[in-house]
Scaffold this motif. Structure first.
Motif, PDB file in Angstrom:
ATOM      1  N   THR A 136      53.808  45.098  44.983  1.00 34.71           N
ATOM      2  CA  THR A 136      52.974  45.926  45.842  1.00 34.71           C
ATOM      3  C   THR A 136      53.625  47.293  46.017  1.00 34.71           C
ATOM      4  OG1 THR A 136      53.994  45.151  47.877  1.00 34.71           O
ATOM      5  CG2 THR A 136      52.076  43.933  47.096  1.00 34.71           C
ATOM      6  N   ARG A 137      52.804  48.313  46.093  1.00 33.48           N
ATOM      7  CA  ARG A 137      53.272  49.679  46.330  1.00 33.48           C
ATOM      8  C   ARG A 137      52.070  50.540  46.679  1.00 33.48           C
ATOM      9  NH1 ARG A 137      51.617  53.442  43.100  1.00 33.48           N
ATOM     10  NH2 ARG A 137      50.946  53.021  41.012  1.00 33.48           N
ATOM     11  N   PRO A 138      52.278  51.650  47.349  1.00 32.16           N
ATOM     12  CA  PRO A 138      51.156  52.542  47.633  1.00 32.16           C
ATOM     13  C   PRO A 138      50.693  53.257  46.360  1.00 32.16           C
ATOM     14  CG  PRO A 138      53.193  53.430  48.556  1.00 32.16           C
ATOM     15  CD  PRO A 138      53.518  52.096  47.951  1.00 32.16           C
ATOM     16  N   GLY A 139      49.437  53.602  46.309  1.00 29.78           N
ATOM     17  CA  GLY A 139      48.890  54.324  45.164  1.00 29.78           C
ATOM     18  C   GLY A 139      47.502  54.822  45.500  1.00 29.78           C
ATOM     19  N   LYS A 140      46.906  55.560  44.581  1.00 32.44           N
ATOM     20  CA  LYS A 140      45.564  56.096  44.786  1.00 32.44           C
ATOM     21  C   LYS A 140      44.571  55.352  43.910  1.00 32.44           C
ATOM     22  CE  LYS A 140      46.978  60.593  46.266  1.00 32.44           C
ATOM     23  NZ  LYS A 140      46.508  61.914  46.551  1.00 32.44           N
ATOM     24  N   LEU A 141      43.510  54.846  44.542  1.00 28.93           N
ATOM     25  CA  LEU A 141      42.445  54.134  43.847  1.00 28.93           C
ATOM     26  C   LEU A 141      41.176  54.965  43.954  1.00 28.93           C
ATOM     27  CD1 LEU A 141      41.325  51.500  42.507  1.00 28.93           C
ATOM     28  CD2 LEU A 141      40.778  50.738  44.819  1.00 28.93           C
ATOM     29  N   ARG A 142      40.478  55.120  42.839  1.00 29.01           N
ATOM     30  CA  ARG A 142      39.206  55.857  42.816  1.00 29.01           C
ATOM     31  C   ARG A 142      38.223  55.042  41.996  1.00 29.01           C
ATOM     32  NH1 ARG A 142      37.225  60.501  39.385  1.00 29.01           N
ATOM     33  NH2 ARG A 142      35.675  61.523  40.667  1.00 29.01           N
ATOM     34  N   ILE A 143      37.058  54.761  42.578  1.00 29.05           N
ATOM     35  CA  ILE A 143      36.012  54.014  41.888  1.00 29.05           C
ATOM     36  C   ILE A 143      34.793  54.914  41.807  1.00 29.05           C
ATOM     37  CG2 ILE A 143      34.558  51.955  41.916  1.00 29.05           C
ATOM     38  CD1 ILE A 143      36.728  50.675  43.735  1.00 29.05           C
ATOM     39  N   VAL A 144      34.277  55.112  40.593  1.00 35.98           N
ATOM     40  CA  VAL A 144      33.130  55.987  40.382  1.00 35.98           C
ATOM     41  C   VAL A 144      32.026  55.187  39.712  1.00 35.98           C
ATOM     42  CG1 VAL A 144      32.287  58.092  39.276  1.00 35.98           C
ATOM     43  CG2 VAL A 144      34.649  57.987  40.113  1.00 35.98           C
ATOM     44  N   SER A 145      30.859  55.117  40.347  1.00 35.10           N
ATOM     45  CA  SER A 145      29.718  54.418  39.770  1.00 35.10           C
ATOM     46  C   SER A 145      29.249  55.166  38.535  1.00 35.10           C
ATOM     47  CB  SER A 145      28.582  54.347  40.791  1.00 35.10           C
ATOM     48  OG  SER A 145      27.420  53.823  40.177  1.00 35.10           O
ATOM     49  N   THR A 146      28.903  54.417  37.499  1.00 35.29           N
ATOM     50  CA  THR A 146      28.396  55.031  36.270  1.00 35.29           C
ATOM     51  C   THR A 146      26.869  55.029  36.236  1.00 35.29           C
ATOM     52  OG1 THR A 146      28.578  52.908  35.147  1.00 35.29           O
ATOM     53  CG2 THR A 146      30.454  54.402  34.953  1.00 35.29           C
ATOM     54  N   ALA A 204      31.761  50.461  36.225  1.00 37.26           N
ATOM     55  CA  ALA A 204      32.199  51.637  36.963  1.00 37.26           C
ATOM     56  C   ALA A 204      33.457  52.171  36.321  1.00 37.26           C
ATOM     57  CB  ALA A 204      32.466  51.286  38.424  1.00 37.26           C
ATOM     58  N   GLN A 205      33.793  53.401  36.646  1.00 32.46           N
ATOM     59  CA  GLN A 205      35.080  53.958  36.250  1.00 32.46           C
ATOM     60  C   GLN A 205      36.042  53.623  37.376  1.00 32.46           C
ATOM     61  OE1 GLN A 205      34.990  57.994  34.826  1.00 32.46           O
ATOM     62  NE2 GLN A 205      37.020  58.410  35.666  1.00 32.46           N
ATOM     63  N   VAL A 206      37.182  53.022  37.061  1.00 31.39           N
ATOM     64  CA  VAL A 206      38.170  52.634  38.060  1.00 31.39           C
ATOM     65  C   VAL A 206      39.476  53.325  37.695  1.00 31.39           C
ATOM     66  CG1 VAL A 206      39.415  50.724  39.140  1.00 31.39           C
ATOM     67  CG2 VAL A 206      37.040  50.393  38.390  1.00 31.39           C
ATOM     68  N   GLU A 207      39.961  54.172  38.580  1.00 30.62           N
ATOM     69  CA  GLU A 207      41.189  54.913  38.317  1.00 30.62           C
ATOM     70  C   GLU A 207      42.283  54.487  39.281  1.00 30.62           C
ATOM     71  OE1 GLU A 207      40.408  59.091  38.551  1.00 30.62           O
ATOM     72  OE2 GLU A 207      38.929  59.048  36.935  1.00 30.62           O
ATOM     73  N   VAL A 208      43.471  54.271  38.735  1.00 30.37           N
ATOM     74  CA  VAL A 208      44.672  54.036  39.536  1.00 30.37           C
ATOM     75  C   VAL A 208      45.603  55.199  39.239  1.00 30.37           C
ATOM     76  CG1 VAL A 208      46.690  52.560  39.868  1.00 30.37           C
ATOM     77  CG2 VAL A 208      44.437  51.525  39.548  1.00 30.37           C
ATOM     78  N   ASP A 209      45.912  55.954  40.279  1.00 26.61           N
ATOM     79  CA  ASP A 209      46.755  57.139  40.135  1.00 26.61           C
ATOM     80  C   ASP A 209      46.263  58.057  39.012  1.00 26.61           C
ATOM     81  OD1 ASP A 209      48.322  56.291  42.251  1.00 26.61           O
ATOM     82  OD2 ASP A 209      49.777  55.298  40.970  1.00 26.61           O
ATOM     83  N   GLY A 210      44.939  58.218  38.918  1.00 24.55           N
ATOM     84  CA  GLY A 210      44.335  59.134  37.956  1.00 24.55           C
ATOM     85  C   GLY A 210      44.071  58.568  36.576  1.00 24.55           C
ATOM     86  N   ASP A 263      49.714  50.626  25.495  1.00 24.87           N
ATOM     87  CA  ASP A 263      50.447  51.601  26.295  1.00 24.87           C
ATOM     88  C   ASP A 263      49.831  51.822  27.673  1.00 24.87           C
ATOM     89  OD1 ASP A 263      52.338  51.964  24.330  1.00 24.87           O
ATOM     90  OD2 ASP A 263      51.398  53.771  23.507  1.00 24.87           O
ATOM     91  N   GLU A 264      48.485  51.922  27.765  1.00 22.02           N
ATOM     92  CA  GLU A 264      47.861  52.183  29.068  1.00 22.02           C
ATOM     93  C   GLU A 264      48.104  51.028  30.039  1.00 22.02           C
ATOM     94  OE1 GLU A 264      43.299  50.667  28.169  1.00 22.02           O
ATOM     95  OE2 GLU A 264      43.733  52.801  28.207  1.00 22.02           O
TER      96      GLU A 264
END
Length: 90
Positions: free
Chosen positions: A6-16, A21-27, A70-71
């Protein structure tokens, strides 16, 4: 639930606009390696995202060499995974 990794991070979910959906973790878009995502939010608590990553069932027992894209590897390292010693030396 385990607190390992566990650690803090940025999550972004964008509906397509359709399924998925597009799901981003730390960009970084990780939608292609996700099978699910659970987001827990409570009053006074930091939201927690649980990521279910793609895992394949071989249906047999065999000696194999694992290769992590790699990703996926980069994401796992950011989440606290330590690569095997022989990989770190390569």
């Amino acid at each position: 639930m385990s607190k390992h990794g566990t650690r803090p991070g940025k999550l972004r979910i964008v509906s397509t606009g359709g399924p998925g959906a597009q799901v981003e973790v730390d960009g970084e878009n990780i939608a292609s390696i996700l099978t699910g995502l659970t987001l827990r939010m409570g009053v006074g608590d930091m939201p927690t995202a649980t990521l279910d990553l793609v895992v394949y069932d071989l249906g047999t027992e065999a000696e194999v060499r694992f290769e992590v894209p790699d990703e996926c590897r980069d994401l796992l390292v950011r989440l606290g995974w330590t690569p095997p010693a022989e990989e770190a030396q390569a």
